[in-house]
Motif scaffolding. Structure first.
Motif, mmCIF file in Angstrom:
data_model
loop_
_atom_site.group_PDB
_atom_site.id
_atom_site.type_symbol
_atom_site.label_atom_id
_atom_site.label_comp_id
_atom_site.label_asym_id
_atom_site.label_seq_id
_atom_site.Cartn_x
_atom_site.Cartn_y
_atom_site.Cartn_z
ATOM 1 N N ALA A 28 66.156 58.538 109.771
ATOM 2 C CA ALA A 28 65.744 57.219 110.243
ATOM 3 C C ALA A 28 65.555 56.273 109.068
ATOM 4 O O ALA A 28 65.206 56.678 107.970
ATOM 5 C CB ALA A 28 64.437 57.337 111.032
ATOM 6 N N ARG A 29 65.801 55.006 109.335
ATOM 7 C CA ARG A 29 65.571 53.999 108.306
ATOM 8 C C ARG A 29 64.086 53.968 107.967
ATOM 9 O O ARG A 29 63.225 53.952 108.829
ATOM 10 C CB ARG A 29 66.015 52.630 108.827
ATOM 11 C CG ARG A 29 65.824 51.510 107.825
ATOM 12 C CD ARG A 29 66.457 50.245 108.351
ATOM 13 N NE ARG A 29 65.913 49.885 109.650
ATOM 14 C CZ ARG A 29 64.816 49.149 109.809
ATOM 15 N NH1 ARG A 29 64.145 48.736 108.763
ATOM 16 N NH2 ARG A 29 64.394 48.836 111.016
ATOM 17 N N SER A 30 63.797 53.962 106.694
ATOM 18 C CA SER A 30 62.406 54.043 106.253
ATOM 19 C C SER A 30 61.614 52.832 106.723
ATOM 20 O O SER A 30 62.057 51.700 106.619
ATOM 21 C CB SER A 30 62.347 54.136 104.726
ATOM 22 O OG SER A 30 61.011 54.066 104.296
ATOM 23 N N GLN A 31 60.427 53.101 107.267
ATOM 24 C CA GLN A 31 59.511 52.044 107.667
ATOM 25 C C GLN A 31 58.352 51.946 106.682
ATOM 26 O O GLN A 31 57.279 51.471 107.016
ATOM 27 C CB GLN A 31 58.978 52.331 109.077
ATOM 28 C CG GLN A 31 60.021 52.178 110.169
ATOM 29 C CD GLN A 31 60.458 50.741 110.331
ATOM 30 O OE1 GLN A 31 59.646 49.852 110.548
ATOM 31 N NE2 GLN A 31 61.743 50.497 110.219
ATOM 32 N N THR A 32 58.584 52.418 105.447
ATOM 33 C CA THR A 32 57.513 52.441 104.461
ATOM 34 C C THR A 32 56.888 51.068 104.231
ATOM 35 O O THR A 32 55.666 50.959 104.171
ATOM 36 C CB THR A 32 58.033 53.031 103.142
ATOM 37 O OG1 THR A 32 58.503 54.357 103.389
ATOM 38 C CG2 THR A 32 56.933 53.075 102.102
ATOM 39 N N PRO A 33 57.679 49.978 104.089
ATOM 40 C CA PRO A 33 57.032 48.676 103.858
ATOM 41 C C PRO A 33 56.032 48.310 104.948
ATOM 42 O O PRO A 33 54.932 47.838 104.659
ATOM 43 C CB PRO A 33 58.222 47.709 103.813
ATOM 44 C CG PRO A 33 59.370 48.546 103.362
ATOM 45 C CD PRO A 33 59.142 49.884 104.008
ATOM 46 N N ARG A 34 56.388 48.520 106.215
ATOM 47 C CA ARG A 34 55.462 48.185 107.290
ATOM 48 C C ARG A 34 54.231 49.088 107.240
ATOM 49 O O ARG A 34 53.106 48.631 107.416
ATOM 50 C CB ARG A 34 56.162 48.327 108.637
ATOM 51 C CG ARG A 34 55.244 47.982 109.801
ATOM 52 C CD ARG A 34 55.891 48.262 111.128
ATOM 53 N NE ARG A 34 54.933 48.084 112.213
ATOM 54 C CZ ARG A 34 55.132 48.493 113.450
ATOM 55 N NH1 ARG A 34 56.249 49.108 113.755
ATOM 56 N NH2 ARG A 34 54.221 48.300 114.379
ATOM 57 N N ARG A 147 58.790 56.805 120.740
ATOM 58 C CA ARG A 147 60.122 57.407 120.824
ATOM 59 C C ARG A 147 60.253 58.260 122.081
ATOM 60 O O ARG A 147 61.297 58.258 122.746
ATOM 61 C CB ARG A 147 60.359 58.256 119.574
ATOM 62 C CG ARG A 147 61.745 58.838 119.462
ATOM 63 C CD ARG A 147 62.779 57.771 119.216
ATOM 64 N NE ARG A 147 64.100 58.349 119.034
ATOM 65 C CZ ARG A 147 65.224 57.650 119.003
ATOM 66 N NH1 ARG A 147 65.182 56.339 119.144
ATOM 67 N NH2 ARG A 147 66.384 58.247 118.835
ATOM 68 N N SER A 148 59.194 58.972 122.437
ATOM 69 C CA SER A 148 59.233 59.804 123.641
ATOM 70 C C SER A 148 59.364 58.945 124.895
ATOM 71 O O SER A 148 60.085 59.311 125.838
ATOM 72 C CB SER A 148 57.970 60.667 123.722
ATOM 73 O OG SER A 148 57.902 61.565 122.628
ATOM 74 N N LEU A 149 58.677 57.816 124.927
ATOM 75 C CA LEU A 149 58.805 56.914 126.076
ATOM 76 C C LEU A 149 60.240 56.417 126.218
ATOM 77 O O LEU A 149 60.763 56.314 127.337
ATOM 78 C CB LEU A 149 57.846 55.733 125.920
ATOM 79 C CG LEU A 149 56.368 56.028 126.190
ATOM 80 C CD1 LEU A 149 55.500 54.850 125.775
ATOM 81 C CD2 LEU A 149 56.144 56.352 127.668
ATOM 82 N N ARG A 150 60.872 56.122 125.099
ATOM 83 C CA ARG A 150 62.267 55.671 125.157
ATOM 84 C C ARG A 150 63.174 56.788 125.674
ATOM 85 O O ARG A 150 64.087 56.549 126.485
ATOM 86 C CB ARG A 150 62.714 55.225 123.762
ATOM 87 C CG ARG A 150 64.164 54.786 123.683
ATOM 88 C CD ARG A 150 64.425 53.574 124.565
ATOM 89 N NE ARG A 150 65.826 53.211 124.547
ATOM 90 C CZ ARG A 150 66.368 52.392 123.644
ATOM 91 N NH1 ARG A 150 65.606 51.867 122.687
ATOM 92 N NH2 ARG A 150 67.645 52.093 123.703
ATOM 93 N N ILE A 151 62.921 58.006 125.244
ATOM 94 C CA ILE A 151 63.721 59.142 125.711
ATOM 95 C C ILE A 151 63.538 59.345 127.210
ATOM 96 O O ILE A 151 64.505 59.603 127.948
ATOM 97 C CB ILE A 151 63.331 60.411 124.929
ATOM 98 C CG1 ILE A 151 63.796 60.298 123.472
ATOM 99 C CG2 ILE A 151 63.925 61.655 125.575
ATOM 100 C CD1 ILE A 151 63.292 61.410 122.581
ATOM 101 N N ALA A 224 59.583 52.240 115.923
ATOM 102 C CA ALA A 224 60.905 52.701 116.347
ATOM 103 C C ALA A 224 61.442 53.828 115.485
ATOM 104 O O ALA A 224 62.184 54.689 115.964
ATOM 105 C CB ALA A 224 61.890 51.531 116.346
ATOM 106 N N SER A 225 61.100 53.845 114.200
ATOM 107 C CA SER A 225 61.640 54.869 113.305
ATOM 108 C C SER A 225 60.678 55.075 112.147
ATOM 109 O O SER A 225 59.832 54.229 111.858
ATOM 110 C CB SER A 225 63.021 54.464 112.782
ATOM 111 O OG SER A 225 62.932 53.252 112.048
ATOM 112 N N ILE A 226 60.813 56.213 111.504
ATOM 113 C CA ILE A 226 59.983 56.546 110.353
ATOM 114 C C ILE A 226 60.860 57.182 109.287
ATOM 115 O O ILE A 226 61.995 57.593 109.548
ATOM 116 C CB ILE A 226 58.837 57.513 110.730
ATOM 117 C CG1 ILE A 226 59.397 58.788 111.358
ATOM 118 C CG2 ILE A 226 57.838 56.839 111.643
ATOM 119 C CD1 ILE A 226 58.344 59.840 111.649
#
Length: 426
Positions: A28-34, A147-151, A224-226
């Motif tokens: 997943a694209r890193s969400q480190t900044p957020r 993510r589980s809700l989206r699945i 959305a991603s981590i």
């Protein structure tokens, strides 16, 4: 009318599910900044951290108090029955005195207060470390839930397609009503799971708002991603860093230094303090006093010392101080053992989670996809009933949800390891 066009729609939906599943296993694209922004906000707004800073400020202000001289004394005496002297009666006595502690006592008291401030500094750092861990833990739980809700939403869409296919087969006489009912029951179960996850998300959002010192009903954006980067350093490096920088050990070291200074101060309890006093005495001239220096005011200087002759008391002070040193050393060893165990536990959980992710990524996900595709093909040709098709799709759903949960767990275990190592990893 042939039902195979409807099955083609089912196949397309299933392929879409497989593609979504495949994308889920990509890094997943890193969400480190957020995430870093949330951590920074929590550290900036935390009342606990602000209170700890004030405690340190208070401790720093105690040092000059402890190292200062005692307040001087100023006394005034007015004789009601004046004593007669050779030069006349004494009327007023003005005295100024200053206690001077034995050399070394003041500096030792100041240094002990300085170590108290060092303890508070370590406490501030440990609170900041724990706040960062709390934010990360909630953040990764939010990722799991979102993510589980989206699945589940994707699965409900797929179930609608399955239900339509089952209804068409039932209408053409090639299927049973039980298949339609099973599909509706399955959809209801998924809706129930979604409601449970939505409730969990509300609790997590309130928890995150609490850590950020926001109103409890403040909106929290979906995660959305981590970052899915794996940690590869050996446990020994983490233990080495933890023992070098862990804040509780820094605080324990400061307490040991303070108590060692207390031993030195206790030894000085058998040394005397000094009192210097200067006096000014007024002597009025009365009549024709025969003395040539009659009525001349007097000056005096007095030096006194206390006498610490009760050795049993001073010996007890030394023994008490030495006992405190030993107690603080044992306390540090206990903290050291706890830190080592905490690192080992967190590293073990991280390693097990990493191996579980390997199982998902190196076979389980592909196997689940292949199974549901084979089951769908068998169902279309009448070789498999609808229940088997639902079971195969449930397996894919469990695999997707399990992979998302394990990914979140891995990041949480990594955050635990960061906390155990003192806030960062080597």
């Amino acid at each position: 009318m042939s039902v195979f066009p409807r099955y083609a729609g089912v196949l397309i939906a299933l392929l879409a599910t497989s593609l979504a599943l495949a994308s889920a296993v990509q890094p997943a694209r890193s969400q480190t900044p957020r995430l870093e922004a949330l951590v920074a906000e929590a550290l900036d707004r935390s009342p606990a951290l602000q209170a700890a800073r004030q405690r340190r400020a208070a401790a720093e202000h105690r040092r000059p108090q402890a190292a200062s001289y005692p307040d001087p004394t100023l006394s005034y005496t007015r004789w009601l029955s004046a004593p007669e002297t050779r030069v006349g009666p004494q009327r007023n006595v003005l005295a100024f005195g200053q206690t001077i502690p034995y050399p070394g006592k003041r500096s030792l008291r100041g240094d002990m207060s300085g170590e108290e401030a060092a303890v508070e500094t370590a406490v501030i750092q440990s609170i900041a470390r724990d706040i960062a861990y709390e934010v990360k833990s909630v953040y990764y739980d939010l990722y799991r839930v979102d993510r589980s809700l989206r699945i589940l939403e994707d699965y409900l869409v797929l179930l609608e397609t399955f239900t339509a296919a089952a209804e068409e087969k039932y209408a053409t006489g090639s299927g049973s009503q039980a298949d339609v009912l099973k599909s509706h029951v399955e959809a209801s179960e998924i809706v129930k799971q979604r409601i449970t996850l939505e409730g969990e998300r509300s609790a997590l959002a309130a928890r995150l708002n609490g850590v950020l010192s926001r109103p409890s009903d403040s909106p929290v954006d979906p995660v959305a991603s981590i970052d899915t980067t794996r940690y590869a350093q050996p446990e020994s490096m983490v233990v080495e860093q933890a023992l070098a920088v862990r804040q509780e050990l820094d605080a324990a070291d400061a307490r040991i230094r303070r108590n060692e200074l207390g031993v030195r101060l206790a030894h000085l309890a058998s040394r005397p303090d000094f009192m210097v006093q200067g006096s000014y005495i007024t002597v009025p001239k009365i009549g024709d006093h025969p003395a040539s220096d009659a009525g001349k005011d007097a000056f005096g200087v007095m030096l006194s010392v206390n006498m610490p002759v009760f050795r049993s008391r001073t010996r007890a002070e030394v023994q008490e101080a030495m006992a405190r040193v030993e107690e603080s050393r044992h306390a540090r060893q206990r903290i050291r053992d706890a830190v080592t165990a905490e690192v080992a536990g967190a590293y073990g959980q991280l390693s097990h989670s990493g191996r579980a992710l390997d199982v998902y990524e190196q076979g389980l996900i592909v196997q689940a996809e292949s199974s549901v595709l084979a089951t769908l093909a068998a169902y279309q040709t009448g070789q498999m009933d609808f229940l088997n098709l639902l079971d195969a799709e449930r397996m894919v759903l469990r695999t997707r949800l399990g992979y998302v949960a394990e990914t979140a767990n891995y990041r949480k275990y990594l955050s635990q390891l960061e906390r155990a190592a003192g806030g960062s990893l080597p």
